[in-house]
Scaffold this active site. Structure first.
Site, short mmCIF file in Angstrom:
data_model
loop_
_atom_site.label_atom_id
_atom_site.label_comp_id
_atom_site.label_asym_id
_atom_site.label_seq_id
_atom_site.Cartn_x
_atom_site.Cartn_y
_atom_site.Cartn_z
N GLU A 117 0.84 -1.20 0.00
CA GLU A 117 0.00 0.00 0.00
C GLU A 117 0.87 1.25 0.00
O GLU A 117 2.05 1.20 0.36
CB GLU A 117 -0.89 -0.03 1.23
CG GLU A 117 -1.82 -1.22 1.18
CD GLU A 117 -3.00 -1.09 2.12
OE1 GLU A 117 -3.33 0.05 2.49
OE2 GLU A 117 -3.58 -2.12 2.44
N LYS B 228 -3.17 -10.14 13.55
CA LYS B 228 -3.59 -11.49 13.15
C LYS B 228 -3.15 -12.54 14.16
O LYS B 228 -3.91 -13.46 14.49
CB LYS B 228 -3.04 -11.81 11.76
CG LYS B 228 -3.72 -10.95 10.66
CD LYS B 228 -2.98 -11.04 9.34
CE LYS B 228 -3.69 -10.25 8.23
NZ LYS B 228 -2.89 -10.10 7.02
#
Ligand code: NAP
Ligand code: HSE
Length: 428
Positions: free
Chosen positions: A187, A202
């Site tokens: 990104e 996560k």
């Protein structure tokens, strides 16, 4: 009566989800009972890859989560707010929730799951970790009888892509990151990925599922990959390691505290995680009595992540239908007809064949001619040596229809110089 979805977000994952739900052929028949009832976005003017009636799309996301007609809210907008508040409002309104939002779950899971338990609804999050890889449900259900001692994951595709390219090309971090951004793998603001924050979210979720306790995100130790240099990668290589950003949750024994951490790690090249390259993710779970089990696949992307989102939706649809039907449609056997199986002669594959032949001129020529007659093209032919008086010839074919290959072999067997064909194997 159809099950009505209120989807929040029509970006990468939202679009993938709408596309998958709108194309049910060859998928689970329960999908046909789902109606995309409302979809919430930020801008009505943005061009969309999917066509939905104007009446379905709105910028008033609160009106979706409070709509009495909506059965399941699917949160695919990302970010912390208003995602957190909308999830909580949906729960308050008695709706089941599906989310792909690891940032919200890792920070506000305590609040969200407490509210869901009180309201008697489910919050499903398969897509929040590992994109399309089924790992949440395996940890919650399939592996839940095991005592898990370690979960080790490559759970961030961007950093795995950067480290893989730094290793294969000898590039340095800044150059490979810039290229990854240009190609759309990283990104514009890469902080969450390269500094390990996404992996920390996560592993906090995975640790919570594997070790049956809530995890405070601030307790997760986190180092990213900015300091990994091409020199370190080259030395690691020489020493028999690859450098991977690992997310690890480990417990020495049942009364020991957990260690939950994200950091670049030297991984021995023969370790199962060492060969996970590029944007792929993998999660290795170790427990008793199962031993090691590894989940591998695409950790992001529209279609892969939609697969996880829709599997959660399907499970909730099955749950909702249980109130009116007496069997769970995901647990019962739903097919009655036999599948059509292709005969092995129709298989198209490459073959490896080893021949023992008389040692005389023209044998390889005869083999080639006979294969050619049946349309079998050879990728390589080598005479490897002798077995006693007999010459040993090994052939690898290009893709060929198995029936044609076997016809050629039958004729070859009858040729005078051919003694035997001791090996015949298919090549992947
Ligand atoms: P995205 O492409 O940026 O899409 C976000 C969507 O949400 C857009 O449609 C946007 O509307 C809408 N939205 C965002 N904020 C909003 C607001 N305040 N009000 C109304 N609408 C709003 O994001 P994405 O990549 O699909 O990711 C969605 C979620 O999935 C995130 O939690 C992400 O972490 C997770 N996830 C993504 C992937 C992946 O491969 N992308 C993989 C696994 C998990 P507009 O279209 O009008 O701007
Ligand atoms: N940014 C994440 C990654 C994908 O690079 O793996 C979404 O979880």
């Amino acid at each position: 009566m159809g099950i009505k979805l209120g989807i929040l977000g029509l970006g990468t994952v939202g679009t993938g989800t709408v596309e998958l739900l709108s194309d049910g052929t060859g998928r689970h028949p329960l999908l046909s009972e789902i109606e995309i009832y409302r979809v919430g976005v930020r801008s009505l003017d943005k061009p969309r890859q999917v066509t939905l009636p104007d009446s379905v799309i709105t910028t008033d996301l609160e009106s979706i989560v409070t709509d009495p007609q909506v059965d399941i809210v699917v949160e695919l907008m990302g970010g912390l707010e208003p995602a957190r508040s909308l999830i909580l409002k949906a729960i308050q309104c008695g709706k089941h929730v599906v989310t792909a939002n690891k940032a919200v779950i890792s920070r506000f899971g305590d609040e969200i799951f407490t509210a869901a338990n009180q309201a008697g609804v489910y919050v499903m999050l398969e897509a929040a970790v590992g994109g399309g890889i089924p790992v949440v449900r395996p940890l919650k259900q399939s592996l839940s009888v095991n005592r898990i001692n370690t979960v080790t994951g490559i759970v961030n595709g961007t950093t795995n892509y950067i480290l893989t390219r730094m290793r294969s090309e000898g590039g340095n971090f800044d150059d490979v990151l810039a290229d990854a951004q240009r190609l759309g793998y990283a990104e514009a603001d890469p902080t969450a990925d390269v500094d390990g924050l996404d992996a920390a979210d996560k592993i906090a979720i995975l640790a919570s599922l594997a070790f049956d306790g809530r995890i405070k995100l601030e307790d997760v130790y986190c180092e990213g990959i900015r300091q990994v240099s091409k020199t370190d990668i080259a030395y690691a290589d020489k020493l028999g390691f690859v450098i991977k950003l690992l997310a690890i949750a480990h417990q020495d024994n049942l009364s020991a505290p957990l260690s939950v951490r994200v950091h670049p790690t030297l991984v021995p090249t023969d370790h199962p995680l060492a060969s996970i390259n590029g944007v792929y993710n993998a999660i290795l779970v170790e427990g008793e009595p199962i031993g090691q089990v590894m989940f591998f696949g695409p950790g992001a992307g529209a279609g892969a992540t939609a697969s996880a989102v829709c599997s959660d939706i399907l499970n909730l649809v099955a749950e909702l239908k249980l109130s009116t039907e007496n069997a769970n449609p995901l647990l019962t056997c739903r097919h009655h007809d036999y599948s059509q199986i292709a005969p092995i002669e129709e298989l198209v594959t490459r073959f490896y064949a080893r021949f023992l032949t008389k040692d005389q001129p023209g044998v390889i020529g005869k083999l080639g001619t006979c294969f050619g007659k049946y349309g079998v093209s050879l990728e390589s032919v080598v005479q490897t040596g002798f077995q006693g008086e007999l010459a040993e010839i090994v052939v690898v074919t290009h893709d060929v229809r198995e029936g044609d290959f076997r016809q050629a072999l039958a004729e070859i067997r009858s040729l005078d110089p051919i003694h035997s064909i001791p090996s015949l194997l298919r090549v992947l």
